[in-house]
Scaffold this motif. Structure first.
Motif, short mmCIF file in Angstrom:
data_model
loop_
_atom_site.label_atom_id
_atom_site.label_comp_id
_atom_site.label_asym_id
_atom_site.label_seq_id
_atom_site.Cartn_x
_atom_site.Cartn_y
_atom_site.Cartn_z
N ILE A 112 1.07 -1.28 0.34
CA ILE A 112 0.54 -0.06 -0.16
C ILE A 112 1.41 0.55 0.45
O ILE A 112 0.62 2.26 -0.91
N VAL A 113 1.93 1.71 0.98
CA VAL A 113 2.49 2.31 1.07
C VAL A 113 3.72 2.36 -0.36
O VAL A 113 3.96 3.57 -0.61
N PRO A 156 -4.83 -0.70 -1.89
CA PRO A 156 -5.58 -1.68 -1.35
C PRO A 156 -6.90 -2.14 -1.62
O PRO A 156 -7.62 -1.59 -2.64
N THR A 157 -7.16 -3.52 -1.18
CA THR A 157 -9.12 -4.10 -1.79
C THR A 157 -9.73 -4.43 -0.99
O THR A 157 -8.68 -4.20 0.58
N SER A 158 -10.99 -5.27 -1.41
CA SER A 158 -11.41 -5.67 0.38
C SER A 158 -10.59 -6.65 0.73
O SER A 158 -10.67 -7.10 1.93
N ARG A 208 -9.61 4.10 1.66
CA ARG A 208 -9.65 3.55 0.24
C ARG A 208 -10.33 2.41 0.45
O ARG A 208 -10.80 3.07 -1.32
N VAL A 209 -10.68 1.61 1.02
CA VAL A 209 -12.04 0.76 0.74
C VAL A 209 -13.56 1.25 1.65
O VAL A 209 -13.54 1.25 2.86
N HIS A 248 -11.02 0.69 17.19
CA HIS A 248 -10.90 -0.03 16.21
C HIS A 248 -12.32 -0.59 15.36
O HIS A 248 -12.39 -1.66 15.05
N LEU A 249 -13.04 0.33 15.44
CA LEU A 249 -14.08 0.35 14.07
C LEU A 249 -14.11 1.09 13.18
O LEU A 249 -15.13 1.44 13.06
N ASP A 250 -13.11 1.79 13.48
CA ASP A 250 -13.01 2.81 11.62
C ASP A 250 -13.06 4.31 12.43
O ASP A 250 -13.55 5.51 11.24
N LYS A 251 -13.33 4.62 13.96
CA LYS A 251 -14.47 5.82 14.49
C LYS A 251 -13.11 6.50 14.45
O LYS A 251 -13.00 6.67 15.91
#
Length: 408
Positions: A58-59, A64-66, A105-106, A213-216
């Motif tokens: 990625i870097v 990136p994908t799912s 990105r995903v 840890h929940l993307d928040k």
């Protein structure tokens, strides 16, 4: 490991750190032997080395994908690989950065976004405690898997009224006061028996781990700042000598505040000051073990298996101190195999990745069961609740057992 970071990564706030972490990795694969998700799934992409490669791609410019997200999601963030790594790779920091990059990105599926939003909002909500009470009343109508997530609450009991010269802060977290109030109450009573009073700031708040840890992440950062604003003045004024954590998951996360707030100049130094005063309950009780043992009014259980949470042993390195404390208190600890591996709880992981979490739980309980302990003790409510769903042997926070021994 050779790296060739994309320009956007080089110029980012984390570019140098990511590059330094990646370059430390020497491809040895020792981490795979102690990675719980790899033990269950057997996929190289679900090992620390495999995930390091995914983040490296990625870097270096690969989108990136799912699938990338799936393999990063399946990491329990137990940090066992860091304990194992001979090169000192800070995998935990790398995977945190990697997950943020992927989240930007995903786009997750609607079902996954809804589930994560519901968990983040629900666990941090003021209605969580009433919802838990209602859920316990309706347990018999719930699916078994959901009912298992609502352990029977043990009574908190009366709290001591006395004031000692030594005072500490025991923060009330987001989930534990509702699910298991007996842990906080036992902590306060055991501290009191050791001549230490707990200051009540009448303020329930999450350490930030749930949102993080929940993307928040933005919500998590706000919670970290709020905690710093509430706790640091108490420390600086001398009102309390330390902030005491009785959930190793919260303690480990708070001790990472300087990393999470590295781009917040107004809070970075405050975070560094705070973590110097954050202590696990075992660190405070250890010097008082002999005097506490002399005050026991009831015998301890005949034997105990101590499950050291990953956040205690791999994040904080406190397993030796805690086990030494427990033995000094008089616990007959039964050794069991693979005590270094995660039990599968890992915060909300057991909800989001139930199959992997259940496999790890059963593996852990099988090892523990061979010693036939009277009780399983641990240092984190999440581990306690998760393990209890798979065994009839009582699972307790060790401070609850000590509190019971001190009770008349």
């Amino acid at each position: 490991m050779q790296t060739n970071l994309a320009d956007w990564a080089k110029n980012s706030s984390y570019g140098e750190e990511v590059d330094a972490i990646l370059r430390k990795c020497v491809h040895c694969g020792f981490c795979s032997a102690t990675c719980p998700s790899y033990q269950i799934l057997g996929d190289e992409r679900d090992s620390p080395r495999g995930r390091i490669y995914l983040i490296k791609e990625i870097v270096e410019g690969k989108e990136p994908t799912s699938i990338t997200q799936k393999h990063l999601d399946q990491c329990l963030t137990c940090h066992n690989c860091e304990t194992t790594c001979p090169s000192g790779v800070q995998y935990g920091h790398l995977v945190d950065i990697g997950r943020e990059l992927v989240a930007e990105r995903v786009v997750r599926t609607p079902a996954d976004r809804f589930r994560r939003t519901l968990l983040a909002a629900g666990l941090n909500s003021q209605v969580f405690a009433p919802a838990v009470k209602l859920g316990r009343m309706l347990r018999s109508f719930m699916p078994a898997t959901l009912a298992a997530k609502l352990p029977e609450a043990r009574p908190a009991g009366a709290l001591p009224a006395g004031r000692h010269q030594r005072q500490v802060l025991v923060p009330l977290g987001c989930v534990q006061p509702a699910l298991m109030p007996s842990i906080d109450a036992a902590t306060i009573r055991v501290l009191d028996a050791a001549g230490i009073s707990s200051v009540d700031v009448s303020r329930n708040t999450c350490c930030g781990a749930v949102n993080f840890h929940l993307d928040k992440v933005k919500n998590s950062i706000a919670q970290m700042k709020s905690n710093i604003d509430a706790w640091v003045p108490l420390l600086e004024s001398g009102q309390v000598e330390a902030v005491i954590m009785n959930a190793s998951g919260c303690g480990a996360f708070v001790k990472e505040y300087p990393f999470y707030l590295r781009n917040e100049p107004d809070y970075l130094e405050k975070a560094r000051y705070l973590v110097q005063h954050v202590k696990d309950i075992a660190e405070v009780i250890a010097p008082e073990a002999a005097s506490l043992k002399a005050r026991f009014k009831r015998p301890l259980p005949a034997s105990a298996a101590f499950h050291p949470p990953c956040t205690l042993q791999h994040w904080q390195g406190l397993r030796p101190l805690t086990e030494s404390l427990l033995r000094e208190l008089g616990f007959d600890l039964k050794a069991f195999g693979e005590a270094n591996l995660c039990c599968g709880s890992a915060g909300t992981y057991s909800v989001l990745q139930p199959e992997i979490a259940t496999g790890l739980r059963d593996r852990k309980l099988e090892s523990i069961g061979k010693t036939s302990p009277s009780v399983i003790i641990t240092s984190n409510m999440g581990c306690m609740s998760h393990l209890q769903t798979g065994t009839q042997t009582p699972v307790r926070h060790w401070v609850e057992v000590v509190d019971a021994a001190l009770s008349a």
